[in-house]
Design a protein around this motif. Sequence first.
Motif, PDB file in Angstrom:
ATOM      1  N   VAL A   1      -2.731  11.154  15.784  1.00 16.39           N
ATOM      2  CA  VAL A   1      -2.531  10.119  16.789  1.00 16.39           C
ATOM      3  C   VAL A   1      -3.454   8.935  16.556  1.00 16.39           C
ATOM      4  N   CYS A   2      -4.670   9.198  16.145  1.00 14.46           N
ATOM      5  CA  CYS A   2      -5.647   8.120  15.972  1.00 14.46           C
ATOM      6  C   CYS A   2      -5.232   7.164  14.866  1.00 14.46           C
ATOM      7  N   PHE A   3      -4.328   7.581  13.940  1.00 15.09           N
ATOM      8  CA  PHE A   3      -3.921   6.714  12.850  1.00 15.09           C
ATOM      9  C   PHE A   3      -2.803   5.766  13.260  1.00 15.09           C
ATOM     10  N   GLN A   4      -2.170   6.008  14.423  1.00 12.61           N
ATOM     11  CA  GLN A   4      -1.070   5.176  14.817  1.00 12.61           C
ATOM     12  C   GLN A   4      -1.512   3.767  15.178  1.00 12.61           C
ATOM     13  N   GLY A   5      -2.771   3.562  15.404  1.00 12.81           N
ATOM     14  CA  GLY A   5      -3.274   2.234  15.720  1.00 12.81           C
ATOM     15  C   GLY A   5      -3.334   1.325  14.527  1.00 12.81           C
ATOM     16  N   LEU A   6      -3.012   1.835  13.343  1.00  8.99           N
ATOM     17  CA  LEU A   6      -3.086   1.025  12.141  1.00  8.99           C
ATOM     18  C   LEU A   6      -1.900   0.078  11.998  1.00  8.99           C
ATOM     19  N   THR A   7      -1.038  -0.002  12.947  1.00  7.49           N
ATOM     20  CA  THR A   7       0.128  -0.867  12.851  1.00  7.49           C
ATOM     21  C   THR A   7      -0.179  -2.301  13.226  1.00  7.49           C
ATOM     22  N   THR A   8      -1.252  -2.572  13.894  1.00  8.17           N
ATOM     23  CA  THR A   8      -1.578  -3.896  14.383  1.00  8.17           C
ATOM     24  C   THR A   8      -2.740  -4.478  13.615  1.00  8.17           C
ATOM     25  N   SER A   9      -3.154  -5.697  14.019  1.00  2.45           N
ATOM     26  CA  SER A   9      -4.302  -6.334  13.379  1.00  2.45           C
ATOM     27  C   SER A   9      -5.555  -5.498  13.567  1.00  2.45           C
ATOM     28  N   THR A  10      -5.639  -4.804  14.709  1.00  2.00           N
ATOM     29  CA  THR A  10      -6.778  -3.909  14.924  1.00  2.00           C
ATOM     30  C   THR A  10      -6.795  -2.819  13.867  1.00  2.00           C
ATOM     31  N   GLY A  11      -5.592  -2.296  13.570  1.00  2.00           N
ATOM     32  CA  GLY A  11      -5.486  -1.300  12.509  1.00  2.00           C
ATOM     33  C   GLY A  11      -5.883  -1.867  11.174  1.00  2.00           C
ATOM     34  N   GLY A  12      -5.525  -3.145  10.923  1.00  2.00           N
ATOM     35  CA  GLY A  12      -5.920  -3.789   9.673  1.00  2.00           C
ATOM     36  C   GLY A  12      -7.426  -3.891   9.560  1.00  2.00           C
ATOM     37  N   LEU A  13      -8.067  -4.244  10.678  1.00  2.00           N
ATOM     38  CA  LEU A  13      -9.523  -4.316  10.686  1.00  2.00           C
ATOM     39  C   LEU A  13     -10.134  -2.942  10.447  1.00  2.00           C
ATOM     40  N   MET A  14      -9.442  -1.896  10.926  1.00  2.00           N
ATOM     41  CA  MET A  14      -9.935  -0.537  10.704  1.00  2.00           C
ATOM     42  C   MET A  14      -9.907  -0.194   9.214  1.00  2.00           C
ATOM     43  N   ILE A  15      -8.808  -0.603   8.542  1.00  2.00           N
ATOM     44  CA  ILE A  15      -8.724  -0.358   7.105  1.00  2.00           C
ATOM     45  C   ILE A  15      -9.842  -1.083   6.369  1.00  2.00           C
ATOM     46  N   ILE A  16     -10.068  -2.354   6.742  1.00  2.00           N
ATOM     47  CA  ILE A  16     -11.155  -3.122   6.109  1.00  2.00           C
ATOM     48  C   ILE A  16     -12.496  -2.454   6.358  1.00  2.00           C
ATOM     49  N   ALA A  17     -12.699  -1.957   7.593  1.00  2.00           N
ATOM     50  CA  ALA A  17     -13.953  -1.275   7.915  1.00  2.00           C
ATOM     51  C   ALA A  17     -14.124  -0.021   7.058  1.00  2.00           C
ATOM     52  N   ILE A  18     -13.026   0.691   6.832  1.00  2.00           N
ATOM     53  CA  ILE A  18     -13.095   1.896   6.001  1.00  2.00           C
ATOM     54  C   ILE A  18     -13.424   1.518   4.551  1.00  2.00           C
ATOM     55  N   ILE A  19     -12.815   0.425   4.062  1.00  2.00           N
ATOM     56  CA  ILE A  19     -13.102  -0.035   2.705  1.00  2.00           C
ATOM     57  C   ILE A  19     -14.584  -0.383   2.566  1.00  2.00           C
ATOM     58  N   VAL A  20     -15.114  -1.124   3.550  1.00  2.00           N
ATOM     59  CA  VAL A  20     -16.537  -1.498   3.519  1.00  2.00           C
ATOM     60  C   VAL A  20     -17.408  -0.251   3.561  1.00  2.00           C
ATOM     61  N   ALA A  21     -17.038   0.703   4.423  1.00  2.00           N
ATOM     62  CA  ALA A  21     -17.812   1.947   4.525  1.00  2.00           C
ATOM     63  C   ALA A  21     -17.782   2.711   3.202  1.00  2.00           C
TER      64      ALA A  21
END
Length: 208
Positions: free
Chosen positions: A1-21
């Motif tokens: 369920v927590c991955f479903q938020g990746l559909t929006t710009s917030t999800g995009g920021l999450m991907i970028i945050a994961i890349i940085v991490a």
Amino acid sequence: VCFQGLTTSTGGLMIIAIIVACEIGIWVLIALGLVARYVLGLKRTGLTLLAITPVVDVILLVVTAMGLISGSTATVFHGIAAIYLGFSVAYGHKIIASADRHFAHRFANGAEPIKLYGRGYAVECWKDVARTALAVGVALGIIWLLTVVVDDETRSSALTDLNSIFLLVVAIEVLWALGHTFWPKKRPTLSPLVDVHAKGTSGQQTKP
């Protein structure tokens, strides 16, 4: 369920945050590995820490794929993750080797890394062309895998839109190599470093 938020710009920021991490995690592993190897004298531990850096890339790939499997729509940020993974695979060994040489010189009386000029720099530029081509190939492979995972063209179109960017990156790398082939990089007037890709030169050579 927590991955479903990746559909929006917030999800995009999450991907970028994961890349940085992941990038931070890789450099932390590299730093710990070099400290263990050269400062603490734990060579086996140091090599192990350096060897497991690709695990961080696997984590990024798994997280990205899980987000899409859960029903998320692919965004350009998922493509950036693929690009990051591609360049990590292609340039990871070079980056670690360069860090190892500099750390060895600083803490273990290793040979001073040698900067390249002239033909030597041009040769290294063409090697980078090959590395970049490999990075693009890996990235395209990951994107293909992600499109298979999504199995819905309407949710994966953002990934295929990046193909022109890949071609641009390779073109820039080729132009850079051509430029230094026809107009070789000159050694600074008072620099004691080598000017050509000379045989028998002691120490490792690096492209800054």
